[in-house]
Enzyme design. Structure first.
Site, PDB file in Angstrom:
ATOM      1  N   ASP A 199      43.996  26.639  33.483  1.00  0.00           N
ATOM      2  CA  ASP A 199      43.463  27.202  34.722  1.00  0.00           C
ATOM      3  C   ASP A 199      44.368  26.779  35.868  1.00  0.00           C
ATOM      4  O   ASP A 199      44.723  25.604  35.989  1.00  0.00           O
ATOM      5  CB  ASP A 199      42.036  26.730  34.984  1.00  0.00           C
ATOM      6  CG  ASP A 199      41.319  27.636  35.977  1.00  0.00           C
ATOM      7  OD1 ASP A 199      40.518  28.483  35.544  1.00  0.00           O
ATOM      8  OD2 ASP A 199      41.581  27.508  37.192  1.00  0.00           O
ATOM      9  N   ASP A 256      51.254  28.406  35.562  1.00  0.00           N
ATOM     10  CA  ASP A 256      51.072  29.831  35.858  1.00  0.00           C
ATOM     11  C   ASP A 256      51.513  30.634  34.643  1.00  0.00           C
ATOM     12  O   ASP A 256      52.711  30.788  34.387  1.00  0.00           O
ATOM     13  CB  ASP A 256      51.897  30.205  37.079  1.00  0.00           C
ATOM     14  CG  ASP A 256      51.745  31.658  37.483  1.00  0.00           C
ATOM     15  OD1 ASP A 256      51.013  32.410  36.801  1.00  0.00           O
ATOM     16  OD2 ASP A 256      52.356  32.057  38.501  1.00  0.00           O
ATOM     17  N   ILE A 257      50.547  31.183  33.905  1.00  0.00           N
ATOM     18  CA  ILE A 257      50.863  31.872  32.652  1.00  0.00           C
ATOM     19  C   ILE A 257      51.434  33.264  32.881  1.00  0.00           C
ATOM     20  O   ILE A 257      51.802  33.944  31.926  1.00  0.00           O
ATOM     21  CB  ILE A 257      49.623  31.924  31.728  1.00  0.00           C
ATOM     22  CG1 ILE A 257      48.357  32.376  32.452  1.00  0.00           C
ATOM     23  CG2 ILE A 257      49.386  30.547  31.138  1.00  0.00           C
ATOM     24  CD1 ILE A 257      48.208  33.848  32.609  1.00  0.00           C
ATOM     25  N   LEU A 279      33.727  33.138  32.293  1.00  0.00           N
ATOM     26  CA  LEU A 279      33.891  33.476  30.885  1.00  0.00           C
ATOM     27  C   LEU A 279      34.830  32.516  30.167  1.00  0.00           C
ATOM     28  O   LEU A 279      34.556  32.101  29.038  1.00  0.00           O
ATOM     29  CB  LEU A 279      34.426  34.906  30.753  1.00  0.00           C
ATOM     30  CG  LEU A 279      33.408  36.030  30.938  1.00  0.00           C
ATOM     31  CD1 LEU A 279      34.130  37.362  31.135  1.00  0.00           C
ATOM     32  CD2 LEU A 279      32.455  36.111  29.758  1.00  0.00           C
ATOM     33  N   THR A 289      30.386  36.450  36.725  1.00  0.00           N
ATOM     34  CA  THR A 289      31.498  35.553  37.025  1.00  0.00           C
ATOM     35  C   THR A 289      31.790  35.647  38.516  1.00  0.00           C
ATOM     36  O   THR A 289      31.167  36.436  39.235  1.00  0.00           O
ATOM     37  CB  THR A 289      32.756  35.947  36.238  1.00  0.00           C
ATOM     38  OG1 THR A 289      33.257  37.202  36.740  1.00  0.00           O
ATOM     39  CG2 THR A 289      32.459  36.079  34.747  1.00  0.00           C
ATOM     40  N   LYS A 296      43.777  46.602  33.233  1.00  0.00           N
ATOM     41  CA  LYS A 296      42.881  46.404  32.095  1.00  0.00           C
ATOM     42  C   LYS A 296      43.065  47.498  31.045  1.00  0.00           C
ATOM     43  O   LYS A 296      42.903  47.243  29.842  1.00  0.00           O
ATOM     44  CB  LYS A 296      41.428  46.357  32.571  1.00  0.00           C
ATOM     45  CG  LYS A 296      41.072  45.086  33.340  1.00  0.00           C
ATOM     46  CD  LYS A 296      41.317  43.842  32.516  1.00  0.00           C
ATOM     47  CE  LYS A 296      40.716  42.600  33.134  1.00  0.00           C
ATOM     48  NZ  LYS A 296      41.029  41.371  32.359  1.00  0.00           N
ATOM     49  N   ASN A 351      42.427  35.373  29.112  1.00  0.00           N
ATOM     50  CA  ASN A 351      41.236  35.630  29.917  1.00  0.00           C
ATOM     51  C   ASN A 351      41.489  35.583  31.424  1.00  0.00           C
ATOM     52  O   ASN A 351      40.693  36.120  32.187  1.00  0.00           O
ATOM     53  CB  ASN A 351      40.165  34.586  29.541  1.00  0.00           C
ATOM     54  CG  ASN A 351      38.981  34.598  30.475  1.00  0.00           C
ATOM     55  OD1 ASN A 351      38.119  35.467  30.398  1.00  0.00           O
ATOM     56  ND2 ASN A 351      38.929  33.614  31.373  1.00  0.00           N
ATOM     57  N   TYR A 357      43.185  46.988  39.201  1.00  0.00           N
ATOM     58  CA  TYR A 357      42.471  46.266  38.143  1.00  0.00           C
ATOM     59  C   TYR A 357      42.226  47.171  36.946  1.00  0.00           C
ATOM     60  O   TYR A 357      42.451  46.777  35.794  1.00  0.00           O
ATOM     61  CB  TYR A 357      41.153  45.756  38.718  1.00  0.00           C
ATOM     62  CG  TYR A 357      40.266  45.013  37.753  1.00  0.00           C
ATOM     63  CD1 TYR A 357      40.559  43.716  37.349  1.00  0.00           C
ATOM     64  CD2 TYR A 357      39.107  45.608  37.258  1.00  0.00           C
ATOM     65  CE1 TYR A 357      39.730  43.025  36.480  1.00  0.00           C
ATOM     66  CE2 TYR A 357      38.272  44.934  36.390  1.00  0.00           C
ATOM     67  CZ  TYR A 357      38.585  43.640  35.999  1.00  0.00           C
ATOM     68  OH  TYR A 357      37.760  42.971  35.138  1.00  0.00           O
TER      69      TYR A 357
END
Length: 303
Positions: A38, A73-74, A19, A205, A175, A100, A171
């Site tokens: 990334d 690394d965000i 995505l 994905t 989310k 994302n 997860y």
């Protein structure tokens, strides 16, 4: 390359594949300058042999666009800050942030290790918060300096965050947390000219093609590929553009050719007697209210 996002500078996290890659290419096709973030890790969040961010940058450049790669690394404060700096240093500004990045470590709750829980919540939820905070600080400074801001943030939730998903407790929790973060950010940041929305996409994905292999498979007859990630990106690009002015604090499901505005929690049947109930009376009232309420949608994987 001119279009809906001409002149805008856009960050997309986790943009090396799936995505994120589709979003980055979609923004570039509409004239945006893109920071492709990334870390180059596997599905489990561990480092891979090489980052795909540079390859996406090359793809954009081959199409006539402008892009730079960012491998930080965000989910760390330093990485998130360097991400915003990368946009400003390369292109002089920041207009849109698309959060994302993510990965999976699926386990049933009784088998879910604390380390796996922490890792998933870290990259999904903290990995949304920290870039959002860093971008918000830059936009606030711009607004206070008297420079016009028409910023956009697009967060990435999931059907697992809306309904839950068996075997994906961490997860699903992360989310769902992203949805709450989206609503708060939209309310707090509007004064600075920032709109914040979220999507709950369904697409093929690395995170879905094995778990939901049959559902995610491309059609063999060459027909419309409803699960292609490129189907989700047009909505993301629009939400990240000036054209979406006035749209904030909303959640959209996007799958194939379908877009749905999600309406979230709303008060249903209620009863107020104006006095304290006994447990038995509370139970009697609850049973009556449940009989009048809409049944909940099933958790993914429970059917």
């Amino acid at each position: 390359m001119a279009g809906l996002c001409e002149g805008r500078v856009v960050i997309v996290t986790g943009a090396g594949r799936g995505l994120g890659r589709a979003h980055a290419l979609g923004f570039a096709a509409e004239g945006a300058k893109v920071v492709v973030n990334d870390l180059g890790v596997g599905l489990d969040g561990l480092p891979g042999p090489e980052s795909p961010a540079a390859q996406v940058v090359r793809e954009i450049e081959e199409l006539g666009g402008e892009a730079v790669a960012h491998g930080g690394d965000i989910a760390t404060a330093q990485g998130a800050q360097s991400l915003v700096r990368a946009a400003v240093d390369a292109f002089g500004r920041l207009d849109t942030l698309v959060n994302n990045a993510g990965f999976l470590r699926d386990r049933m709750l009784v088998n879910l290790d604390e380390d796996d829980w922490d890792a998933v919540v870290r990259v999904h939820l903290k990995g949304h918060f920290l870039p959002l905070r860093s971008a918000a600080a830059w936009w606030r400074a711009e607004a206070k300096a008297g420079r016009p801001v028409a910023a956009r943030v697009v967060n990435t939730s999931s059907g697992a965050g809306l309904l839950g998903s068996v075997g994906q407790g961490g997860y699903s929790a992360a989310k769902a947390g992203i949805l709450g973060l989206t609503l708060v950010a939209a309310a707090e940041m509007g004064r600075y000219g920032v709109q914040v929305n979220a999507i709950a996409p369904a697409a093929r994905t690395r995170m879905t093609e094995e778990t939901f292999a049959q559902t995610m498979a491309a059609p063999e007859d060459g027909g419309f590929d409803a699960m292609a990630p490129e189907n989700v990106s047009p909505l993301v690009v629009w939400l990240g553009a000036d054209a979406s002015a006035g749209v904030t604090g909303r959640v959209f499901e996007a799958e194939g050719g379908r877009i749905t505005v999600m309406e979230g929690w709303r008060p249903g049947p209620t009863a107020d007697r104006g006095a304290r109930r006994t447990p038995a009376e509370a139970g009697e009232a609850a049973v009556k209210l449940l009989a009048a309420a809409e049944p909940p949608l099933p958790v993914y994987g429970s059917r």
